[in-house]
Design a protein around this motif. Structure first.
Motif, PDB file in Angstrom:
ATOM      1  N   SER A  81      -6.714  10.588  -3.387  1.00  0.00           N
ATOM      2  CA  SER A  81      -6.297   9.589  -2.403  1.00  0.00           C
ATOM      3  C   SER A  81      -4.884   9.881  -1.935  1.00  0.00           C
ATOM      4  CB  SER A  81      -6.356   8.188  -3.030  1.00  0.00           C
ATOM      5  OG  SER A  81      -5.456   7.309  -2.402  1.00  0.00           O
ATOM      6  N   ARG A  82      -4.660   9.821  -0.625  1.00  0.00           N
ATOM      7  CA  ARG A  82      -3.331  10.124  -0.082  1.00  0.00           C
ATOM      8  C   ARG A  82      -2.277   9.139  -0.566  1.00  0.00           C
ATOM      9  NH1 ARG A  82      -2.592  12.641   5.252  1.00  0.00           N
ATOM     10  NH2 ARG A  82      -2.011  10.649   6.150  1.00  0.00           N
ATOM     11  N   LEU A  83      -2.701   7.908  -0.870  1.00  0.00           N
ATOM     12  CA  LEU A  83      -1.747   6.916  -1.342  1.00  0.00           C
ATOM     13  C   LEU A  83      -1.717   6.845  -2.866  1.00  0.00           C
ATOM     14  CD1 LEU A  83      -2.354   4.031   1.227  1.00  0.00           C
ATOM     15  CD2 LEU A  83      -0.783   5.948   1.380  1.00  0.00           C
TER      16      LEU A  83
ATOM     17  N   GLY B 211       0.808  -1.220   0.000  1.00  0.00           N
ATOM     18  CA  GLY B 211       0.000   0.000   0.000  1.00  0.00           C
ATOM     19  C   GLY B 211       0.838   1.266   0.000  1.00  0.00           C
ATOM     20  N   ASP B 212       2.027   1.207   0.608  1.00  0.00           N
ATOM     21  CA  ASP B 212       2.865   2.405   0.642  1.00  0.00           C
ATOM     22  C   ASP B 212       3.616   2.585  -0.675  1.00  0.00           C
ATOM     23  OD1 ASP B 212       4.768   0.396   0.827  1.00  0.00           O
ATOM     24  OD2 ASP B 212       5.085   0.667   2.975  1.00  0.00           O
TER      25      ASP B 212
ATOM     26  N   ALA C 130      -3.018  13.613  -2.502  1.00  0.00           N
ATOM     27  CA  ALA C 130      -4.483  13.556  -2.436  1.00  0.00           C
ATOM     28  C   ALA C 130      -5.117  14.712  -3.204  1.00  0.00           C
ATOM     29  CB  ALA C 130      -4.941  13.564  -0.985  1.00  0.00           C
TER      30      ALA C 130
ATOM     31  N   GLY D 117      -1.701  -0.376   3.682  1.00  0.00           N
ATOM     32  CA  GLY D 117      -2.282   0.952   3.432  1.00  0.00           C
ATOM     33  C   GLY D 117      -3.021   1.459   4.658  1.00  0.00           C
TER      34      GLY D 117
ATOM     35  N   CYS E 137      -2.498  -4.785   2.825  1.00  0.00           N
ATOM     36  CA  CYS E 137      -1.432  -4.186   2.026  1.00  0.00           C
ATOM     37  C   CYS E 137      -0.653  -3.125   2.773  1.00  0.00           C
ATOM     38  CB  CYS E 137      -2.006  -3.593   0.754  1.00  0.00           C
ATOM     39  SG  CYS E 137      -2.827  -2.019   1.017  1.00  0.00           S
TER      40      CYS E 137
ATOM     41  N   PRO F 239      -9.263  17.342   0.602  1.00  0.00           N
ATOM     42  CA  PRO F 239      -9.060  17.859  -0.757  1.00  0.00           C
ATOM     43  C   PRO F 239     -10.328  17.794  -1.602  1.00  0.00           C
ATOM     44  CG  PRO F 239      -7.971  15.735  -0.469  1.00  0.00           C
ATOM     45  CD  PRO F 239      -8.447  16.154   0.880  1.00  0.00           C
TER      46      PRO F 239
ATOM     47  N   ARG G  91      -4.326   6.042  -4.855  1.00  0.00           N
ATOM     48  CA  ARG G  91      -5.141   4.931  -5.359  1.00  0.00           C
ATOM     49  C   ARG G  91      -5.955   5.377  -6.575  1.00  0.00           C
ATOM     50  NH1 ARG G  91      -5.418   1.117  -1.032  1.00  0.00           N
ATOM     51  NH2 ARG G  91      -3.220   0.685  -0.877  1.00  0.00           N
TER      52      ARG G  91
END
Lengths: 490, 251
Positions: free
Chosen positions: A274-276, A195-196, A269, B138, B136, B26, A278
């Motif tokens: 999305s902050r990651l 995820g990171d 984001a 996340g 994952c 955001p 996605r």
């Protein structure tokens, strides 16, 4: 020698990959490595009938080429590990997945404990015997908000003689689920390999997809992907520097860096929701173009964040108490890093001058790449400094990309994928080299999909770096590598 | 020492104003979805077919979206020819009951505060043991962010502790892999009664992307009694904080 030559994200007809006798395979692979090649991967594939096909890829980093060859084996074959230590983990995986015995491998311990095999935790662990020797077992549930894994420290007093790392707790069947695709889940499965590293794995997947369709994204789509990848690198590196500060009890830098990581995730984001990141990177391009006002604003905010990062990280370098804990802790020597095939910032901190962005770029970094520098000492300090240098280089590089993000459509439709082909897709993620490999069937579906997160190669480096260390340094050493459990376990 | 103090002044005060202020999410943030089944045309299943996690269903009363399975990717929004689905910027998606995660035109998630007695026992602190059971990482990234100076859960007494013995409950992430199932159950057993269970993220709630993989248990449903569901892939730290504060009766 019998090799098919390709490069990053360039497909090969599967028929073009030579299938040689196992002795010739072994000899050719070892000869290529002695000649300066690097074992990029060694995997098993379902072969004809009872056979398992072994496929090896050797990277020629100086020429940007990848050599591929294969052989069919049943039951057993002479292991490569005794002559090529970087094969050790691949051969453990082959033994676990296909029941093939690489003869002469020093210890075929389980890698992930998949279904149908031994119960997790029930394995022969390496152990040291003798008076005053004791063993400390930790995990799978650790003290912090961390993924699960099992560690066994063989100690003499406080000193660690050997660390045994046993993983597989996050094994959730990602590679198996990708077979038969591409389908509506494939991209999202790739994003959640780790995820990171959403941008890293999503890009590796998309690059593979586009390579198989023989399509390239526009310069602009590539530039936007580069922004996603470099933001991910900066966010994780600054977060790691904060966590390293926290592990030596230096709270000011820990707080600032933790917050700055969040600032970079928030920038991500704002660009995609999305902050990651996605759903941002997609086959054919990227989900959303960025307007010129947004690009200017992004540049301004990155420059602000960069100044605050420099201010926070400077505290680390200027505090003698921090340096005393970082320096000469968890040393990974250059030879060990080279023998084990370590990748990413951990390898560069040990003086290995290798970065996929420069050495094996696909369309993404072909036109330009950040400055690549290496460290030398291979200790926690070197790995911390390496991260900081990579942040600085990425910030400078991003400023250039934001000034000139190129043009072209950011999303294009992808036709069907080449049938009966094999492709390797490489991306320099923030932890290091990510490799995705796919073999397609006659209909252009994934007959096989293999994912190599940099953690797969690097976990053993942590065990190596812990040898002779006081056990109290484990959290610090561990964080200086900050490896992925889910990316390893798949 | 002097440099450290100067840096402190430079870095400033960064804690978010939430919950007293709006969380400042955001513009593109994907929060609570809204559905308008009246726009659906007969026999249309395009959203259902586009969803990577099977979160959508066409029921008798129209389309339903299970945000316990949803990864907030908006494939359904892109697929819908009628504009019947939209993701709003509302971060409040946590719920006390599994069925409240099924979003229809008139059902939306809500959290019931814990009973008075339990809240009295907890006082002003909530200590949780996090268990990562597959997934994952996340969700772990965002759970960790809950502890940074911006979201700062410790303002509200919310902290993550090392031992289940010190915890008031567990917060589970991940689809519960076969390889983590036993460790998860042992950790739960080790927490003293009364204890809470929080499922964070699509994986822990339903298996998420890995649902029906033989390697996983489709989340903690049926394994442990759940007190709070926090949807998302991963949930935003504000969504987690909001859910936890509502559970504690602070919002």
């Amino acid at each position: 020698m019998a090799f098919a030559i390709t490069s990053n994200a360039i497909p090969l007809p599967i028929a073009a990959v030579p299938v040689v006798e196992v002795d010739a395979f072994r000899r050719d692979v070892l000869t290529a490595i002695v000649a300066g090649g690097r074992l990029l991967l060694l995997i098993g594939l379902p072969g004809d009938g009872r056979a398992t096909r072994l496929l090896a890829a050797i990277a020629d980093d100086a020429r940007g080429a990848i050599a591929v060859c294969s052989t069919d084996v049943t039951d057993a074959y002479p292991a490569l590990t005794p002559d090529c230590p970087s094969a050790h983990y691949f051969e453990r995986e082959i033994a676990e997945q296909y029941g093939i015995e690489p003869e002469g491998h020093p210890w075929l311990k389980p890698v992930r404990f998949p279904l149908g095999g031994p119960t997790i935790g029930e394995a022969d662990f390496y152990s040291v015997a003798g008076s005053e020797i004791h063993e400390v077992a930790v995990g799978p549930v650790h003290a912090g908000v961390i993924e699960p894994g099992h560690f066994r420290f063989n100690c003499h007093g406080e000193r660690v003689i050997h660390l045994e790392i046993s993983l597989g707790y996050q094994h959730r069947g990602v590679e198996r689920a990708l077979r038969g695709g591409p389908d509506r889940r494939s991209l999202y499965l790739a994003e959640t390999v780790a995820g990171d590293t959403t941008a890293g794995h999503a890009t590796a997947y998309c690059q593979l997809f586009e390579g198989l369709a023989e399509r390239e994204c526009s310069a602009r789509a590539n530039a936007l992907r580069v922004i996603a990848l470099e933001l991910e690198r900066i966010a994780n590196h600054i977060g790691d520097l904060g966590a390293l500060a926290g592990d030596v009890g230096f709270l000011p830098a820990a707080s600032y860096c933790g917050r700055l990581r969040g600032d970079v995730l928030n920038l991500t984001a704002e660009l995609n929701g999305s902050r990651l990141g996605r759903g941002w990177i997609r086959p054919g391009g990227i989900a959303r173009d960025i307007g010129s006002d947004e690009l200017r604003e992004l540049k301004r905010r990155l420059s602000d964040a960069g100044r605050n990062m420099r201010n926070a990280v400077d505290l680390l370098w200027k505090s003698s108490s921090v340096r005393a804990r970082f320096e000469n802790t968890g040393v990974l020597r250059h030879e060990a890093a080279a023998d084990l095939g370590i990748v990413g910032p951990a390898a560069r901190a040990s003086g290995i001058d290798r970065d996929t962005r420069r050495d094996l770029p696909a369309a993404l970094y072909r036109a330009r790449h950040p400055t690549i520098t290496v460290g030398d000492n291979g200790d926690v300090f070197a790995r911390a400094l390496q991260r900081w240098r990579e942040i600085e280089h990425s910030l400078g590089f991003l400023a250039d990309v934001l000034d000139d993000p190129g043009s072209g459509t950011t999303a294009s439709a992808i036709p069907s994928l080449a049938p009966d082909a094999v492709i390797l897709s490489l991306v320099e993620g923030w932890r290091g080299e990510i490799v995705h490999l796919a073999v397609t069937d006659a209909a252009g579906h994934f007959a096989h999909y293999k994912i190599l997160d940099p953690s797969f190669r690097n976990w053993f480096a942590l065990a190596f770096a812990m040898r002779g260390q006081p056990i109290m340094d484990f959290p610090l050493c561990n964080k200086s590598f900050n490896l992925s459990y889910c990316g390893h376990d798949l | 020492m002097f440099k450290t103090l100067l840096a402190r002044a430079r870095q400033g005060y960064r804690t978010a104003g939430f919950p007293a202020e709006e969380p400042g999410l955001p513009a593109l943030f994907r929060g609570r979805p809204e559905l308008d089944p009246t726009k659906c045309t007969d026999g249309c299943r395009q959203c259902v077919d586009a969803c990577p996690t099977g979160a959508l269903r066409v029921a008798e009363a129209g389309v339903e979206l299970d945000i316990g399975r949803c990864i907030f990717c908006e494939e359904c929004v892109a697929a819908c020819p009628e504009g019947a689905i939209a993701f709003t910027r509302d971060w409040r998606v946590a719920a006390s009951r599994r069925e409240d995660l099924i979003v229809t035109d008139d059902n939306r998630p809500r959290v019931d505060a814990l009973g008075r007695e339990l809240r009295r026992l907890l006082g002003r602190s909530l200590r949780l043991r996090q268990v990562s059971a597959g997934g994952c990482n996340g969700c772990e990234v965002e759970v960790n962010a809950l502890g940074n100076v911006v979201f700062d859960g410790s303002r509200f007494g919310i902290e993550f502790v090392a031992s289940p013995r010190h915890a008031d409950g567990i917060l589970v992430t991940g689809p519960v892999t076969a390889n983590m199932k036993q460790a998860l159950l042992i950790t739960y057993e080790a927490v003293a009664e009364p204890k809470l269970v929080i499922a964070a993220g699509a994986c822990a709630i339903s298996g998420g992307l890995y649902r029906s993989h033989p390697e996983v248990s489709d989340g903690i449903e049926g394994l442990l009694p759940v007190d709070l569901y926090i949807p998302g892939c991963p949930p935003h730290p504000i969504t987690m904080l909001d859910g936890l504060l509502r559970l504690l009766g602070r919002l």
